[in-house]
Design a protein around this motif. Structure first.
Motif, mmCIF file in Angstrom:
data_model
loop_
_atom_site.group_PDB
_atom_site.id
_atom_site.type_symbol
_atom_site.label_atom_id
_atom_site.label_comp_id
_atom_site.label_asym_id
_atom_site.label_seq_id
_atom_site.Cartn_x
_atom_site.Cartn_y
_atom_site.Cartn_z
ATOM 1 N N SER A 1 2.918 -3.293 -0.988
ATOM 2 C CA SER A 1 2.069 -2.578 -0.032
ATOM 3 C C SER A 1 0.621 -3.063 -0.043
ATOM 4 O O SER A 1 -0.164 -2.668 0.828
ATOM 5 C CB SER A 1 2.103 -1.074 -0.326
ATOM 6 O OG SER A 1 1.655 -0.806 -1.646
ATOM 7 N N ILE A 2 0.230 -3.894 -1.004
ATOM 8 C CA ILE A 2 -1.149 -4.369 -1.095
ATOM 9 C C ILE A 2 -1.213 -5.823 -0.653
ATOM 10 O O ILE A 2 -0.558 -6.675 -1.261
ATOM 11 C CB ILE A 2 -1.704 -4.249 -2.526
ATOM 12 C CG1 ILE A 2 -1.505 -2.841 -3.085
ATOM 13 C CG2 ILE A 2 -3.186 -4.620 -2.548
ATOM 14 C CD1 ILE A 2 -1.954 -2.688 -4.537
ATOM 15 N N PRO A 3 -1.977 -6.158 0.381
ATOM 16 C CA PRO A 3 -2.127 -7.567 0.773
ATOM 17 C C PRO A 3 -2.675 -8.383 -0.387
ATOM 18 O O PRO A 3 -3.542 -7.912 -1.148
ATOM 19 C CB PRO A 3 -3.125 -7.511 1.938
ATOM 20 C CG PRO A 3 -3.057 -6.104 2.446
ATOM 21 C CD PRO A 3 -2.752 -5.254 1.244
ATOM 22 N N ALA B 1 -6.542 -9.241 -5.049
ATOM 23 C CA ALA B 1 -7.151 -10.081 -6.081
ATOM 24 C C ALA B 1 -8.268 -9.366 -6.852
ATOM 25 O O ALA B 1 -8.246 -9.345 -8.095
ATOM 26 C CB ALA B 1 -7.652 -11.393 -5.463
ATOM 27 N N PRO B 2 -9.253 -8.743 -6.186
ATOM 28 C CA PRO B 2 -10.337 -8.105 -6.943
ATOM 29 C C PRO B 2 -9.897 -6.904 -7.782
ATOM 30 O O PRO B 2 -10.637 -6.481 -8.674
ATOM 31 C CB PRO B 2 -11.331 -7.671 -5.855
ATOM 32 C CG PRO B 2 -11.042 -8.572 -4.699
ATOM 33 C CD PRO B 2 -9.555 -8.759 -4.744
ATOM 34 N N GLY C 1 -1.151 0.860 -5.078
ATOM 35 C CA GLY C 1 -0.074 0.687 -4.116
ATOM 36 C C GLY C 1 0.404 2.005 -3.534
ATOM 37 O O GLY C 1 0.634 2.124 -2.324
ATOM 38 N N GLU C 2 0.514 3.014 -4.398
ATOM 39 C CA GLU C 2 0.984 4.328 -3.951
ATOM 40 C C GLU C 2 -0.026 5.014 -3.047
ATOM 41 O O GLU C 2 0.347 5.765 -2.129
ATOM 42 C CB GLU C 2 1.256 5.216 -5.170
ATOM 43 C CG GLU C 2 2.429 4.750 -6.011
ATOM 44 C CD GLU C 2 2.481 5.442 -7.362
ATOM 45 O OE1 GLU C 2 1.653 6.367 -7.580
ATOM 46 O OE2 GLU C 2 3.312 5.048 -8.204
ATOM 47 N N HIS C 3 -1.313 4.774 -3.276
ATOM 48 C CA HIS C 3 -2.359 5.481 -2.531
ATOM 49 C C HIS C 3 -2.990 4.621 -1.436
ATOM 50 O O HIS C 3 -3.961 5.051 -0.803
ATOM 51 C CB HIS C 3 -3.445 5.963 -3.498
ATOM 52 C CG HIS C 3 -2.989 7.057 -4.406
ATOM 53 N ND1 HIS C 3 -3.082 8.395 -4.084
ATOM 54 C CD2 HIS C 3 -2.404 7.013 -5.626
ATOM 55 C CE1 HIS C 3 -2.580 9.127 -5.056
ATOM 56 N NE2 HIS C 3 -2.174 8.316 -6.019
ATOM 57 N N GLY C 4 -2.463 3.437 -1.211
ATOM 58 C CA GLY C 4 -2.991 2.582 -0.145
ATOM 59 C C GLY C 4 -4.385 2.073 -0.418
ATOM 60 O O GLY C 4 -5.189 1.922 0.513
ATOM 61 N N LEU C 5 -4.702 1.804 -1.685
ATOM 62 C CA LEU C 5 -6.040 1.353 -2.054
ATOM 63 C C LEU C 5 -6.068 -0.160 -2.243
ATOM 64 O O LEU C 5 -5.125 -0.752 -2.763
ATOM 65 C CB LEU C 5 -6.495 2.015 -3.358
ATOM 66 C CG LEU C 5 -6.467 3.536 -3.424
ATOM 67 C CD1 LEU C 5 -7.001 3.997 -4.779
ATOM 68 C CD2 LEU C 5 -7.277 4.139 -2.288
#
Length: 351
Positions: A152-154, A159-160, A312-316
């Protein structure tokens, strides 16, 4: 030991502009994975190191980069954690002694072994060779020091998280930021903006303390409930004894006594920034409310994976500006001028 050459960007000497070069990467060991690096974040630590601003500076030429996101290209014969095609990241260290009390507890960042934790760049590995970082096309690392990046994370925005994300997640988790807690984040930069996002997702009431109100709209957008300018003396009067936890991301020499006055009884100020000079603290700033001042350093492998899964779960993810490799030197100057919202990420295909 045999090696493979890969392209990279290195600082050839202290304060010299980074330039394209080739570096060796070791052949795969039984427990190693080969990572095709896709993106590498630019951390302020990279700049300090490339400009020899910490200690003796280390072993030049230096390839910085410890915010690494990529894809597994190949695995060693005994690798069990990953397979080709998996999305993975590497953070601030690539090895540790694995035997000390801290390593056994999953706190590899505090390794007390002979070499300590082995930094991703500008460190000496157990093979005696100098490590080189993520401003490169490929990296070989032991599978136990790589992290799985949620789908879910690009990758570019992930990376950061391998430095900025875990640097903020670790103290916020350790000091139990959450519902009913009032948390202040000092500074809204590459670290601070992740602190706001994570503390908000944990359920805390979040306040940004920044030198000016220039980034107020951003701070509120990122999840802050309140935003105050520390250049206004009234801020310290209005917010006196307000916070359970203050996380200071700033590397400048701030007046910690003023910030300690913002803590409630039993409150804690966690120092993340590493300013050039010592930070004086008046004893009564601590004694009168049983306040504490503490420090925190990134996170271990289990906690870093926990952070990635949480994000990933929180869309951060980090707010980023993707650049080409030839823009690295310009990006360094822009970081020093606070001209980035909020993290530069190198597209390593341009190396």
């Amino acid at each position: 030991m045999t090696h493979t050459s890969v392209f990279a960007y290195a600082a050839p000497a202290p304060k010299a502009p980074l330039e394209r070069t080739t570096i060796p990467r070791r052949e795969l060991g039984a427990h190693d994975i080969l990572i095709d690096i896709k993106y590498a974040g630019i951390c302020h630590s990279d700049i300090h190191t490339a400009r020899a601003e910490w200690g003796d500076g280390g072993a030049f030429p230096i390839v910085p980069g410890h915010e690494i996101a990529g894809v597994v290209a190949e695995v060693g014969t005994e690798v069990t954690r990953y397979k080709a095609g998996d999305r993975v990241g590497v953070g601030c260290f690539v090895d540790s002694c694995r035997e000390c009390e801290n390593c056994r507890a999953g706190l590899q960042q505090y390794c007390t072994g002979e070499l300590g934790n082995v930094g991703t760049y500008n460190a000496t590995g157990r093979d005696g060779e100098i490590t080189q970082g993520g401003y490169s096309t490929h990296l070989v690392v032991d599978e136990n020091y790589a992290l799985r990046i949620p789908e879910s994370i690009p990758l570019d925005a992930a990376a950061p998280l391998l430095c900025a994300g875990i640097t903020l997640y670790s103290p916020l988790a350790h000091w139990q930021a959450g519902p009913g807690k009032k948390v202040a984040i000092v500074g809204l930069g590459g670290l601070g903006h992740m602190g706001v996002k994570i503390a908000h997702a944990m359920g805390a009431e979040v306040t940004v303390l920044s030198q000016s109100l220039r980034k107020k709209d951003d701070g509120l957008r990122l999840g802050a409930d309140h935003y105050y300018a520390t250049s206004d003396p009234a801020t310290f009067e209005e917010l006196a004894e307000s916070f359970d936890l203050i996380v200071n991301t700033v590397s400048a020499n701030l007046d910690l006594n003023a910030y300690l006055g913002l803590l409630r009884t039993d409150g804690t100020l966690v120092q993340l920034g590493a300013p050039e000079n010592p930070l004086p603290v008046a004893p009564f700033a601590l004694l009168t409310r049983r306040r504490s001042i503490a420090g925190s350093l990134i996170g271990g492998i289990p906690e870093t994976q926990e952070m990635l899964d949480f994000c990933g779960e929180h869309g951060l993810a980090s707010d980023i500006e993707v650049i080409s490799a030839e823009q690295i030197n310009e990006a360094y100057e822009r970081v020093l001028a606070s001209d980035v919202r909020y993290r530069f990420v190198i597209d390593t295909s341009t190396i």
